[in-house]
Design a protein around this motif. Structure first.
Motif, short mmCIF file in Angstrom:
data_model
loop_
_atom_site.label_atom_id
_atom_site.label_comp_id
_atom_site.label_asym_id
_atom_site.label_seq_id
_atom_site.Cartn_x
_atom_site.Cartn_y
_atom_site.Cartn_z
N GLU A 3 88.11 53.93 67.33
CA GLU A 3 87.23 52.88 66.83
C GLU A 3 86.20 53.41 65.84
OE1 GLU A 3 84.20 49.59 68.47
OE2 GLU A 3 85.55 50.47 69.96
N ILE A 4 86.26 52.88 64.63
CA ILE A 4 85.34 53.26 63.55
C ILE A 4 84.19 52.25 63.51
CG2 ILE A 4 85.13 53.34 61.02
CD1 ILE A 4 86.62 55.71 61.83
N GLN A 5 82.97 52.75 63.56
CA GLN A 5 81.81 51.86 63.38
C GLN A 5 81.04 52.30 62.15
OE1 GLN A 5 81.35 53.95 66.47
NE2 GLN A 5 82.75 52.69 67.65
N VAL A 6 80.62 51.34 61.36
CA VAL A 6 79.82 51.69 60.20
C VAL A 6 78.39 51.18 60.41
CG1 VAL A 6 80.60 49.67 58.88
CG2 VAL A 6 79.70 51.65 57.66
N GLU A 7 77.44 52.01 60.09
CA GLU A 7 76.03 51.64 60.24
C GLU A 7 75.38 51.75 58.87
OE1 GLU A 7 74.58 51.23 63.35
OE2 GLU A 7 76.32 51.84 64.54
N ASN A 8 74.35 50.98 58.66
CA ASN A 8 73.62 51.18 57.41
C ASN A 8 72.16 50.78 57.52
OD1 ASN A 8 73.93 48.33 57.14
ND2 ASN A 8 73.64 48.57 54.95
N VAL B 10 74.49 54.73 54.34
CA VAL B 10 75.65 54.35 55.14
C VAL B 10 76.06 55.54 56.00
CG1 VAL B 10 78.08 53.65 55.01
CG2 VAL B 10 76.46 52.83 53.29
N TRP B 11 76.39 55.31 57.25
CA TRP B 11 77.02 56.38 58.03
C TRP B 11 78.07 55.79 58.96
CZ3 TRP B 11 72.06 54.76 58.61
CH2 TRP B 11 71.63 54.38 59.88
N ILE B 12 78.99 56.65 59.34
CA ILE B 12 80.15 56.19 60.10
C ILE B 12 80.27 56.95 61.42
CG2 ILE B 12 82.70 56.18 60.09
CD1 ILE B 12 82.46 55.64 57.04
N GLN B 13 80.49 56.20 62.47
CA GLN B 13 80.73 56.80 63.78
C GLN B 13 82.18 56.52 64.17
OE1 GLN B 13 77.65 55.03 66.37
NE2 GLN B 13 76.70 57.04 66.21
N LYS B 14 82.71 57.39 65.00
CA LYS B 14 84.06 57.14 65.49
C LYS B 14 84.04 57.30 67.00
CE LYS B 14 88.79 58.48 64.55
NZ LYS B 14 89.63 59.30 63.68
N ASN B 15 84.48 56.29 67.70
CA ASN B 15 84.43 56.28 69.17
C ASN B 15 83.03 56.66 69.67
OD1 ASN B 15 87.20 55.66 69.23
ND2 ASN B 15 87.72 57.82 69.10
N GLY B 16 82.02 56.17 68.98
CA GLY B 16 80.64 56.40 69.40
C GLY B 16 80.07 57.75 69.00
N PHE B 19 80.32 60.77 62.74
CA PHE B 19 81.48 61.26 62.02
C PHE B 19 81.11 61.62 60.58
CE2 PHE B 19 85.97 60.00 60.32
CZ PHE B 19 86.30 61.33 60.20
N LEU B 20 80.73 60.62 59.78
CA LEU B 20 80.43 60.88 58.37
C LEU B 20 79.12 60.23 57.94
CD1 LEU B 20 83.96 59.88 57.01
CD2 LEU B 20 83.17 62.23 57.41
N GLU B 63 91.16 62.37 62.53
CA GLU B 63 92.53 62.37 63.05
C GLU B 63 93.21 63.71 62.83
OE1 GLU B 63 94.63 59.14 61.28
OE2 GLU B 63 94.12 57.78 62.91
#
Lengths: 113, 113
Positions: A3-8, B10-16, B19-20, B63
């Motif tokens: 599951e990818i979540q994006v925050e900003n 912007v930032w991205i989480q994966k499975n909580g 990530f980036l 991945e």
């Protein structure tokens, strides 16, 4: 499932000066709730001085003030939001929400994994 | 003339898990440029330990790995980006750019002033 979540985070400058951000808007929201900069500051675990400075900064950058001090009256005055202040909370929160929705859609398309 | 600028992160989480984000992507960009985590870290004024931890974190969440260590060879090894790593830089920077354009458009429409 992965599951990818994006925050900003969104913030706004005016003529190169800091104007609005999520923290400043939270301060406006609390002032609107409590009718007092001091109570709003306490609730946000912020010093009164800091809260006052942020209000001054927003008032000076906005076209018309967002917060006004009400003197006298049976509660001995307090601070309240102007119509412009209430409007700006609404506009900023909507902008954040739209941006969140946009990014959530984009991240589905762009296949980061 | 009053000029409104909107900024966002912007930032991205994966499975909580983190990530980036812009900082992590800058690290990947520097590794790609210098072929070395150590040189990338120096350039970003970051400790080698911190850079290494960030790479490990991204590799473990992705991945397939984004950075691989190349051992031996005439330069005594180094680190390089995998195709996946290069792709993700591109995807993330595009996402940031699209989000910037979207917000700049929205701010014009929503009349914050």
């Amino acid at each position: 499932m992965q599951e990818i979540q994006v925050e900003n985070r969104v913030w706004i400058q005016k003529n190169g000066k800091p104007f609005l951000g999520s923290g400043r808007i939270s301060l406006l929201e609390e002032i609107n709730k409590y009718g007092s900069i001091s109570k709003a500051a306490t609730h946000l675990k912020m010093s009164y001085k800091r809260a006052w400075e942020l209000v001054e900064s927003m008032n000076s950058v906005a076209e018309t003030p967002l917060v006004i001090k009400e003197t006298g009256g049976k509660n001995g005055g307090g601070s309240n939001l102007t119509e412009k202040g209430k409007l700006i909370i609404n506009q900023f929160r909507k902008l954040e929400e739209k941006s969140r929705i946009y990014l959530a859609d984009e991240i589905k398309k762009c296949c980061i994994s």
